[in-house]
Each structure stands twice: as structure tokens, then as C-alpha cells.
Design a protein around this motif. Structure first.
Motif, mmCIF file in Angstrom:
data_model
loop_
_atom_site.group_PDB
_atom_site.id
_atom_site.type_symbol
_atom_site.label_atom_id
_atom_site.label_comp_id
_atom_site.label_asym_id
_atom_site.label_seq_id
_atom_site.Cartn_x
_atom_site.Cartn_y
_atom_site.Cartn_z
ATOM 1 N N ALA A 109 0.823 -1.217 0.000
ATOM 2 C CA ALA A 109 0.000 0.000 0.000
ATOM 3 C C ALA A 109 0.856 1.265 0.000
ATOM 4 C CB ALA A 109 -0.936 -0.011 1.201
ATOM 5 N N LEU A 110 1.964 1.232 0.729
ATOM 6 C CA LEU A 110 2.841 2.401 0.784
ATOM 7 C C LEU A 110 3.509 2.672 -0.558
ATOM 8 C CD1 LEU A 110 4.543 1.854 4.262
ATOM 9 C CD2 LEU A 110 3.036 3.740 3.648
ATOM 10 N N LEU A 111 3.754 1.633 -1.318
ATOM 11 C CA LEU A 111 4.446 1.799 -2.594
ATOM 12 C C LEU A 111 3.497 2.058 -3.765
ATOM 13 C CD1 LEU A 111 7.268 -0.877 -2.274
ATOM 14 C CD2 LEU A 111 7.548 1.600 -2.354
ATOM 15 N N GLN A 112 2.213 1.912 -3.535
ATOM 16 C CA GLN A 112 1.246 2.197 -4.593
ATOM 17 C C GLN A 112 0.929 3.689 -4.633
ATOM 18 O OE1 GLN A 112 -2.011 -0.270 -3.258
ATOM 19 N NE2 GLN A 112 -1.635 -1.799 -4.838
ATOM 20 N N PRO A 113 0.655 4.250 -5.810
ATOM 21 C CA PRO A 113 0.081 5.595 -5.854
ATOM 22 C C PRO A 113 -1.239 5.606 -5.086
ATOM 23 C CG PRO A 113 0.831 4.920 -8.025
ATOM 24 C CD PRO A 113 0.916 3.696 -7.157
ATOM 25 N N ALA A 114 -1.571 6.737 -4.486
ATOM 26 C CA ALA A 114 -2.765 6.831 -3.641
ATOM 27 C C ALA A 114 -4.029 6.417 -4.384
ATOM 28 C CB ALA A 114 -2.910 8.256 -3.101
ATOM 29 N N ALA A 115 -4.132 6.825 -5.653
ATOM 30 C CA ALA A 115 -5.331 6.507 -6.433
ATOM 31 C C ALA A 115 -5.477 5.008 -6.645
ATOM 32 C CB ALA A 115 -5.294 7.231 -7.779
ATOM 33 N N GLN A 116 -4.365 4.332 -6.831
ATOM 34 C CA GLN A 116 -4.418 2.880 -7.025
ATOM 35 C C GLN A 116 -4.822 2.174 -5.733
ATOM 36 O OE1 GLN A 116 -0.827 1.067 -8.529
ATOM 37 N NE2 GLN A 116 -1.559 -0.968 -7.979
ATOM 38 N N PHE A 117 -4.276 2.649 -4.613
ATOM 39 C CA PHE A 117 -4.633 2.081 -3.313
ATOM 40 C C PHE A 117 -6.130 2.223 -3.055
ATOM 41 C CE2 PHE A 117 -4.551 2.754 1.504
ATOM 42 C CZ PHE A 117 -4.582 1.403 1.774
ATOM 43 N N ASP A 118 -6.670 3.425 -3.292
ATOM 44 C CA ASP A 118 -8.101 3.657 -3.099
ATOM 45 C C ASP A 118 -8.943 2.787 -4.026
ATOM 46 O OD1 ASP A 118 -7.919 5.482 -1.054
ATOM 47 O OD2 ASP A 118 -8.195 7.256 -2.311
ATOM 48 N N ALA A 119 -8.523 2.702 -5.296
ATOM 49 C CA ALA A 119 -9.278 1.910 -6.272
ATOM 50 C C ALA A 119 -9.323 0.441 -5.862
ATOM 51 C CB ALA A 119 -8.656 2.060 -7.660
ATOM 52 N N GLN A 120 -8.202 -0.058 -5.395
ATOM 53 C CA GLN A 120 -8.133 -1.463 -4.994
ATOM 54 C C GLN A 120 -8.996 -1.726 -3.756
ATOM 55 O OE1 GLN A 120 -4.127 -2.680 -5.419
ATOM 56 N NE2 GLN A 120 -4.488 -4.757 -4.702
ATOM 57 N N GLU A 121 -8.948 -0.814 -2.786
ATOM 58 C CA GLU A 121 -9.772 -0.959 -1.587
ATOM 59 C C GLU A 121 -11.261 -0.889 -1.932
ATOM 60 O OE1 GLU A 121 -8.766 -1.164 2.085
ATOM 61 O OE2 GLU A 121 -7.391 -2.225 0.754
#
Length: 345
Positions: A109-121
Motif C-alpha cells: 500500500a505504501l508503494l502504490q500511488p494513492a489513487a491505485q490504493f483507493d481503487a483497490q480498496e
């Protein structure tokens, strides 16, 4: 998550966002985040330290946590790029191979761009029974318009479907309408001018709504008006009726829509308090809900985690840091504490 091209996932995401003109947007976290840009940043030193941490005798968890929880998301992206260039290895995959469990999830999660983290969640929540409305509400209601647009764009790219289509297929009724309204990002922006007439009209509309139109009227006002205006509506509603708006929600609605409207009202009144409540609930479970803890601490670490900590201490009489210390076990403990940062006296 697999990607067909040979590019690493974070930089493919950066490429997508760059076409939207959003990739280089300055972070708006100011002074309320616990995690700031590391001033003595040396990408070469960080790459070397991470390389030693995963290739030495035994994985050095402490070094990995120390680097990744003391760099901004932008700096972590630079480290990932440099690691790829110098070693011909993908940092994310290398760390995934070296780690496991909750610490691995935090590092990803720390290494993902914020938008990708949100999209995945968001995708995980919509496809998992029982958590769709809760997580969707959190992400759709607390992100600013540009963050939400980035999330929905990345969602469509990776999952080959619009988030709105998943919301339609995985939720139903008025709850679906509410989440779709939030996902459209149609909330009015605050112009700086108070519209007293509109506030009065909205209060009357909420009071007078009856029959089948009741839910839709409330959803429309809750999802379209800006938060500053809605706070005024909430206050006027109580002045006119002698009843807090939340109490009216409890009396008028039941089930999922009641929960959703109450959550949305909480976000509108005080977003840091809303998130502090969610963290407290996650810590009160028999086994802490690590997914919630990770999502909020990571996503808010550069925006308003200091405000969340203050609301947590004020409401529950105990600091978030101490609460995490007492409840969290395992190899992810040091990472979550590092993101929280410090004790609140």
C-alpha cells in the motif's frame, strides 16, 4: 494485481494520471499529516539500504519500515523507479517476496500511488459481502474531487469496468443511489458566499419530504451540496424543529440507508472525527481490523492524521498511539506506529 505490460504497476499508474494532468499535482497535506517530505532524502542511500535489507542474512524488517514510513509517497515512487534502474528488479515484487502477512500488505500500500490504493480498496469492498457500503462511503465521501477522479480513472483502467457499474451490480435501492451520487463527484464547491435562501429551502425540503420521494430528497441534498452549506442546513434544521438532523434520520429511515445517511452526516460535520471513530471501532474488535487501520493510517498520513489523532484523544480519552500499542500485534505493529508517529499527551 497483474498488468499486461512490462512496466511496474506504480509507474503505469503515473502514466495514466499524467494524461489527466494530475500526476504532478502538489500534495495538499500542509502541516496536518504525520508524514512529511524527508528533507535529507537521498534516493541512492535508500535504494542501497533496501537492497541490503532484503538480500542480507535474514530480512531486515526494521530497515524496510524505517525507510518507507519516513518518506512521502512521491519520494517512495522515486525510490521504486531508482531501484528498478539500478538493480533491474521491481522493488514492490522484491519486497513482496521478502515479506508476508500484514507487513507485506502495508508495504504494498505504501508503494502504490494513492489513487491505485483507493481503487483497490473500493473494488475489494464492492466484491466482498458485508463491507461494500461502509468502505465505499469512506472513500467516496472523504476524498476531494481531484482525488476521487484519479481513483475512478485508475479503477476503470485496472478492472476494465466503471466503479459506477460495480456499485450498480453490488448494491441496491436507495443506498445504491446514494453511492452512485457520491461516485459521480457532483458535489457543489464552496464559493465563499453563503446562500441563506437555499439553506432555508433545503431545510424545508428535508422537513416536508413524504412518501416515495423522501429518501431521494435527502440523498440529493446530502450528496450535492457543499459541506459548508450543509453544516448551516444542519444547524437551521435543529433550530426550526428542535431536533438534531441525525435524530430525524434515525426516526425516518431504517436499515442500510439510515446507516449511510448517518455516516455521511458524520463526514460532513467532522471528517477527522468520523475517521477517528472508525479507527476506534477497528481497535475494539476481538482481533483488530487491520485492513481498516492500514487504510486510514496510510491514506491520511500525508493529509490530516494529526487532526484524527486529536479527535481520537478528545473523544476516547486515550491516544491513538497508545491504543495501537496495546491492541496491535505482529510484524506490522512497528509500521502502524510509525505512521501514527507519536503519543498525544
Amino acid at each position: 494485481m497483474s498488468v499486461s505490460s512490462g512496466k511496474t504497476v506504480p509507474f503505469l499508474t503515473q502514466e495514466i494520471l499524467s494524461h489527466l494532468g494530475l500526476a504532478n499535482k502538489t500534495a495538499a497535506w500542509g502541516t496536518l499529516g504525520t508524514l512529511r517530505t524527508f528533507l535529507s532524502f537521498s534516493v541512492d542511500k535508500d535504494v542501497q539500504r533496501l537492497l541490503r535489507a532484503i538480500t542480507g542474512q535474514g530480512v531486515d524488517h526494521r530497515a524496510i519500515v524505517d525507510v518507507l514510513t519516513n518518506r512521502s509517497r512521491e519520494q517512495r515512487q522515486l525510490i521504486s523507479r531508482a531501484f528498478q534502474e539500478r538493480t533491474r528488479q521491481d522493488l514492490l515484487k522484491s519486497l513482496q517476496a521478502a515479506l508476508s502477512g500484514n507487513l507485506e500488505r502495508i508495504v504494498v500500500a505504501l508503494l502504490q500511488p494513492a489513487a491505485q490504493f483507493d481503487a483497490q480498496e473500493l473494488r475489494t469492498a464492492l466484491k466482498a459481502s458485508g463491507s461494500a457500503e461502509d468502505v465505499a462511503m469512506e472513500i467516496l465521501a472523504t476524498r476531494d474531487p481531484s482525488q476521487l477522479q484519479e481513483c475512478l480513472t485508475v479503477y476503470k483502467h485496472y478492472f476494465q469496468v466503471e466503479a459506477e457499474e460495480d456499485i450498480k451490480s453490488e448494491t441496491s435501492g436507495i443506498l445504491r443511489d446514494l453511492l452512485l451520487a457520491l461516485a459521480k463527484g457532483g458535489r457543489e464547491s464552496y464559493s465563499g458566499i453563503i446562500d441563506y435562501n437555499l439553506a432555508e429551502q433545503d431545510v424545508q425540503a428535508l422537513q416536508q419530504a413524504e412518501g416515495p420521494s423522501t429518501e431521494r430528497t435527502w440523498v440529493l441534498i446530502f450528496t450535492q451540496r457543499n459541506p459548508v452549506h450543509l453544516i448551516r442546513v444542519f444547524d437551521q434544521y435543529q433550530q426550526y424543529t428542535g431536533q438534531e438532523l441525525e435524530e430525524a434520520v434515525r426516526n425516518r429511515f431504517h436499515g442500510d440507508i439510515q446507516v449511510a445517511l448517518l455516516s455521511l452526516a458524520s463526514v460532513i460535520r467532522n471528517t477527522p472525527l468520523y475517521l477517528a471513530d472508525k479507527l476506534h471501532q477497528a481497535l475494539q474488535e476481538t482481533k483488530p481490523n487491520y485492513r481498516i487501520l492500514m487504510r486510514i493510517l496510510i491514506s491520511q498520513s500525508e493529509t490530516d492524521l494529526l487532526s484524527i489523532r486529536a479527535e481520537f484523544k478528545k473523544k476516547f480519552g486515550k491516544s491513538l498511539y497508545s491504543s495501537l500499542q496495546d491492541a496491535v500485534k505482529g510484524d506490522c505493529r512497528s509500521a502502524l506506529l510509525a505512521l501514527c508517529r507519536a503519543e498525544d499527551i
